[in-house]
Design a protein around this motif. Structure first.
Motif, PDB file in Angstrom:
ATOM      1  N   ALA A   1      16.864  -9.381 -40.551  1.00  0.00           N
ATOM      2  CA  ALA A   1      16.831  -9.165 -41.996  1.00  0.00           C
ATOM      3  C   ALA A   1      17.193  -7.726 -42.345  1.00  0.00           C
ATOM      4  CB  ALA A   1      15.445  -9.509 -42.541  1.00  0.00           C
ATOM      5  N   GLU A   2      16.635  -6.761 -41.606  1.00  0.00           N
ATOM      6  CA  GLU A   2      16.940  -5.353 -41.867  1.00  0.00           C
ATOM      7  C   GLU A   2      18.422  -5.067 -41.667  1.00  0.00           C
ATOM      8  OE1 GLU A   2      14.431  -3.030 -39.378  1.00  0.00           O
ATOM      9  OE2 GLU A   2      12.567  -3.640 -40.381  1.00  0.00           O
ATOM     10  N   ALA A   3      19.000  -5.621 -40.600  1.00  0.00           N
ATOM     11  CA  ALA A   3      20.417  -5.387 -40.322  1.00  0.00           C
ATOM     12  C   ALA A   3      21.298  -6.013 -41.413  1.00  0.00           C
ATOM     13  CB  ALA A   3      20.779  -5.950 -38.948  1.00  0.00           C
ATOM     14  N   LEU A   4      20.944  -7.200 -41.852  1.00  0.00           N
ATOM     15  CA  LEU A   4      21.740  -7.873 -42.880  1.00  0.00           C
ATOM     16  C   LEU A   4      21.638  -7.167 -44.231  1.00  0.00           C
ATOM     17  CD1 LEU A   4      21.255 -11.695 -42.196  1.00  0.00           C
ATOM     18  CD2 LEU A   4      23.417 -10.440 -42.319  1.00  0.00           C
ATOM     19  N   VAL A   5      20.473  -6.640 -44.569  1.00  0.00           N
ATOM     20  CA  VAL A   5      20.314  -5.902 -45.822  1.00  0.00           C
ATOM     21  C   VAL A   5      21.243  -4.698 -45.836  1.00  0.00           C
ATOM     22  CG1 VAL A   5      18.746  -4.425 -47.127  1.00  0.00           C
ATOM     23  CG2 VAL A   5      17.986  -6.672 -46.391  1.00  0.00           C
ATOM     24  N   VAL A   6      21.298  -3.977 -44.723  1.00  0.00           N
ATOM     25  CA  VAL A   6      22.191  -2.811 -44.621  1.00  0.00           C
ATOM     26  C   VAL A   6      23.637  -3.262 -44.762  1.00  0.00           C
ATOM     27  CG1 VAL A   6      23.032  -0.994 -43.095  1.00  0.00           C
ATOM     28  CG2 VAL A   6      20.572  -1.486 -43.238  1.00  0.00           C
ATOM     29  N   GLU A   7      24.011  -4.313 -44.053  1.00  0.00           N
ATOM     30  CA  GLU A   7      25.396  -4.806 -44.098  1.00  0.00           C
ATOM     31  C   GLU A   7      25.783  -5.252 -45.504  1.00  0.00           C
ATOM     32  OE1 GLU A   7      27.992  -8.553 -42.291  1.00  0.00           O
ATOM     33  OE2 GLU A   7      26.106  -7.971 -41.340  1.00  0.00           O
ATOM     34  N   LEU A   8      24.891  -5.977 -46.153  1.00  0.00           N
ATOM     35  CA  LEU A   8      25.195  -6.478 -47.489  1.00  0.00           C
ATOM     36  C   LEU A   8      25.297  -5.355 -48.511  1.00  0.00           C
ATOM     37  CD1 LEU A   8      22.834  -9.589 -47.444  1.00  0.00           C
ATOM     38  CD2 LEU A   8      25.307  -9.679 -47.791  1.00  0.00           C
ATOM     39  N   ASN A   9      24.419  -4.374 -48.434  1.00  0.00           N
ATOM     40  CA  ASN A   9      24.465  -3.268 -49.386  1.00  0.00           C
ATOM     41  C   ASN A   9      25.691  -2.388 -49.166  1.00  0.00           C
ATOM     42  OD1 ASN A   9      22.207  -3.661 -51.130  1.00  0.00           O
ATOM     43  ND2 ASN A   9      20.834  -3.034 -49.475  1.00  0.00           N
ATOM     44  N   GLN A  10      26.144  -2.273 -47.925  1.00  0.00           N
ATOM     45  CA  GLN A  10      27.368  -1.511 -47.659  1.00  0.00           C
ATOM     46  C   GLN A  10      28.585  -2.242 -48.220  1.00  0.00           C
ATOM     47  OE1 GLN A  10      27.271  -0.948 -43.409  1.00  0.00           O
ATOM     48  NE2 GLN A  10      26.073   0.953 -43.544  1.00  0.00           N
ATOM     49  N   ALA A  11      28.576  -3.569 -48.080  1.00  0.00           N
ATOM     50  CA  ALA A  11      29.699  -4.351 -48.597  1.00  0.00           C
ATOM     51  C   ALA A  11      29.636  -4.487 -50.113  1.00  0.00           C
ATOM     52  CB  ALA A  11      29.694  -5.735 -47.954  1.00  0.00           C
ATOM     53  N   ASP A  12      28.414  -4.337 -50.678  1.00  0.00           N
ATOM     54  CA  ASP A  12      28.157  -4.418 -52.114  1.00  0.00           C
ATOM     55  C   ASP A  12      28.634  -5.756 -52.672  1.00  0.00           C
ATOM     56  OD1 ASP A  12      27.084  -3.478 -54.451  1.00  0.00           O
ATOM     57  OD2 ASP A  12      28.919  -2.512 -55.102  1.00  0.00           O
ATOM     58  N   ALA A  13      29.372  -5.735 -53.791  1.00  0.00           N
ATOM     59  CA  ALA A  13      29.743  -6.973 -54.457  1.00  0.00           C
ATOM     60  C   ALA A  13      30.779  -7.779 -53.684  1.00  0.00           C
ATOM     61  CB  ALA A  13      30.277  -6.671 -55.860  1.00  0.00           C
ATOM     62  N   ALA A  14      31.428  -7.141 -52.730  1.00  0.00           N
ATOM     63  CA  ALA A  14      32.458  -7.842 -51.970  1.00  0.00           C
ATOM     64  C   ALA A  14      31.865  -8.814 -50.951  1.00  0.00           C
ATOM     65  CB  ALA A  14      33.343  -6.827 -51.248  1.00  0.00           C
ATOM     66  N   ALA A  15      30.590  -8.699 -50.672  1.00  0.00           N
ATOM     67  CA  ALA A  15      29.964  -9.561 -49.674  1.00  0.00           C
ATOM     68  C   ALA A  15      29.898 -11.006 -50.158  1.00  0.00           C
ATOM     69  CB  ALA A  15      28.563  -9.056 -49.367  1.00  0.00           C
ATOM     70  N   ASP A  16      30.123 -11.925 -49.241  1.00  0.00           N
ATOM     71  CA  ASP A  16      30.031 -13.352 -49.545  1.00  0.00           C
ATOM     72  C   ASP A  16      28.766 -13.891 -48.901  1.00  0.00           C
ATOM     73  OD1 ASP A  16      30.306 -15.985 -50.081  1.00  0.00           O
ATOM     74  OD2 ASP A  16      32.028 -16.331 -48.774  1.00  0.00           O
ATOM     75  N   PRO A  17      27.672 -14.043 -49.687  1.00  0.00           N
ATOM     76  CA  PRO A  17      26.393 -14.451 -49.093  1.00  0.00           C
ATOM     77  C   PRO A  17      26.440 -15.838 -48.473  1.00  0.00           C
ATOM     78  CG  PRO A  17      26.276 -14.488 -51.483  1.00  0.00           C
ATOM     79  CD  PRO A  17      27.568 -13.826 -51.131  1.00  0.00           C
ATOM     80  N   SER A  18      27.342 -16.686 -48.948  1.00  0.00           N
ATOM     81  CA  SER A  18      27.405 -18.049 -48.419  1.00  0.00           C
ATOM     82  C   SER A  18      27.882 -18.088 -46.971  1.00  0.00           C
ATOM     83  CB  SER A  18      28.325 -18.914 -49.281  1.00  0.00           C
ATOM     84  OG  SER A  18      29.650 -18.412 -49.250  1.00  0.00           O
ATOM     85  N   SER A  19      28.518 -16.998 -46.515  1.00  0.00           N
ATOM     86  CA  SER A  19      29.011 -16.960 -45.134  1.00  0.00           C
ATOM     87  C   SER A  19      28.026 -16.311 -44.181  1.00  0.00           C
ATOM     88  CB  SER A  19      30.339 -16.187 -45.085  1.00  0.00           C
ATOM     89  OG  SER A  19      30.144 -14.821 -45.464  1.00  0.00           O
ATOM     90  N   LEU A  20      26.895 -15.850 -44.695  1.00  0.00           N
ATOM     91  CA  LEU A  20      25.903 -15.156 -43.879  1.00  0.00           C
ATOM     92  C   LEU A  20      24.613 -15.972 -43.826  1.00  0.00           C
ATOM     93  CD1 LEU A  20      26.447 -11.583 -45.341  1.00  0.00           C
ATOM     94  CD2 LEU A  20      27.342 -12.464 -43.172  1.00  0.00           C
ATOM     95  N   GLY A  21      23.732 -15.563 -42.938  1.00  0.00           N
ATOM     96  CA  GLY A  21      22.443 -16.220 -42.845  1.00  0.00           C
ATOM     97  C   GLY A  21      22.533 -17.595 -42.218  1.00  0.00           C
ATOM     98  N   ASP A  22      21.524 -18.398 -42.475  1.00  0.00           N
ATOM     99  CA  ASP A  22      21.416 -19.741 -41.905  1.00  0.00           C
ATOM    100  C   ASP A  22      21.668 -20.786 -42.992  1.00  0.00           C
ATOM    101  OD1 ASP A  22      20.625 -18.637 -39.412  1.00  0.00           O
ATOM    102  OD2 ASP A  22      18.589 -18.370 -40.211  1.00  0.00           O
ATOM    103  N   PRO A  23      22.146 -21.964 -42.615  1.00  0.00           N
ATOM    104  CA  PRO A  23      22.431 -22.995 -43.622  1.00  0.00           C
ATOM    105  C   PRO A  23      21.158 -23.510 -44.285  1.00  0.00           C
ATOM    106  CG  PRO A  23      22.663 -23.867 -41.394  1.00  0.00           C
ATOM    107  CD  PRO A  23      22.486 -22.389 -41.250  1.00  0.00           C
TER     108      PRO A  23
END
Length: 212
Positions: free
Chosen positions: A90-112
């Motif tokens: 979770a900590e690693a993903l929060v950093v990755e998502l905040n770095q990518a900001d609005a460009a991140a596609d949440p549907s491609s990350l995490g678990d189904p």
């Protein structure tokens, strides 16, 4: 029909003669309901003015407020899959998502998670309560906007969320909720009258508490 009426009348009269109507919880409850019904008709309600309805609306805003609406994105993390790695992931993903900001596609990350989409727009609080549960919905309202945070627990597991907007509930104008306010005002007046009716009846009796 006549025979049934006679049968009922015979049994009712014999039951009362035997005192079967006394100390019967169901009979007593029914008699109370009838007396409360009688009290409703003793004082017809005068139609309220707009000023009275407006005052009632303002006195009970929680009954008429529109629901808050939430727009957010979420990434689901399945505790059963990730086990002890969940918080670290979770900590690693929060950093990755905040770095990518609005460009991140949440549907491609995490678990189904088939039960919940990655993006929610203008959803009412009641819908989120039904979907995610109280813990998630209450926590969502406390999060900063525009940044990924988490994890936040829900009925499914854990989520990272990015709140884009929260529209607070508002008290609508009287014209939009007039019928609901009128019904509520009438219910309150009936309750007040019923309580006054009961107090007047109670004054005729002497009430003694049993000694134990």
């Amino acid at each position: 029909m006549f025979d049934e009426h006679v049968r009922t009348e015979v049994f009712v009269r014999e039951a009362m003669a035997l005192g079967l109507d006394r100390n019967d919880t169901i009979v007593r409850r029914r008699l109370r309901q009838k007396m409360e019904f009688v009290s409703h008709g003793e004082q017809p309600l005068t139609p309220p003015s707009d000023q009275q309805l407006q005052a009632h609306l303002e006195a009970h805003p929680e009954r008429f407020m529109s629901e808050p609406r939430f727009s957010f994105q979420q990434v689901f993390l399945d505790p059963s899959r990730r086990g002890e790695r969940l918080n670290r992931d979770a900590e690693a993903l929060v950093v990755e998502l905040n770095q990518a900001d609005a460009a991140a596609d949440p549907s491609s990350l995490g678990d189904p998670l088939a039960m919940a989409s990655a993006s929610w727009q203008g959803e009412r609080r009641s819908e989120l309560l039904a979907q995610f549960g109280t813990t998630f919905t209450d926590a969502l309202q406390q999060q900063p906007q525009g940044r990924w945070v988490g994890p936040i627990s829900s009925a499914y597991g854990m989520h990272l969320v990015r709140v884009s907007s929260i529209t607070p509930g508002e008290l609508p104008p009287l014209d939009q909720v007039r019928e609901g306010v009128l019904r509520d005002w009438q219910d309150v007046q009936r309750q007040n009258h019923q309580e006054s009716y009961y107090r007047n009846l109670l004054a005729r009796y002497s009430v003694r508490l049993p000694q134990f």
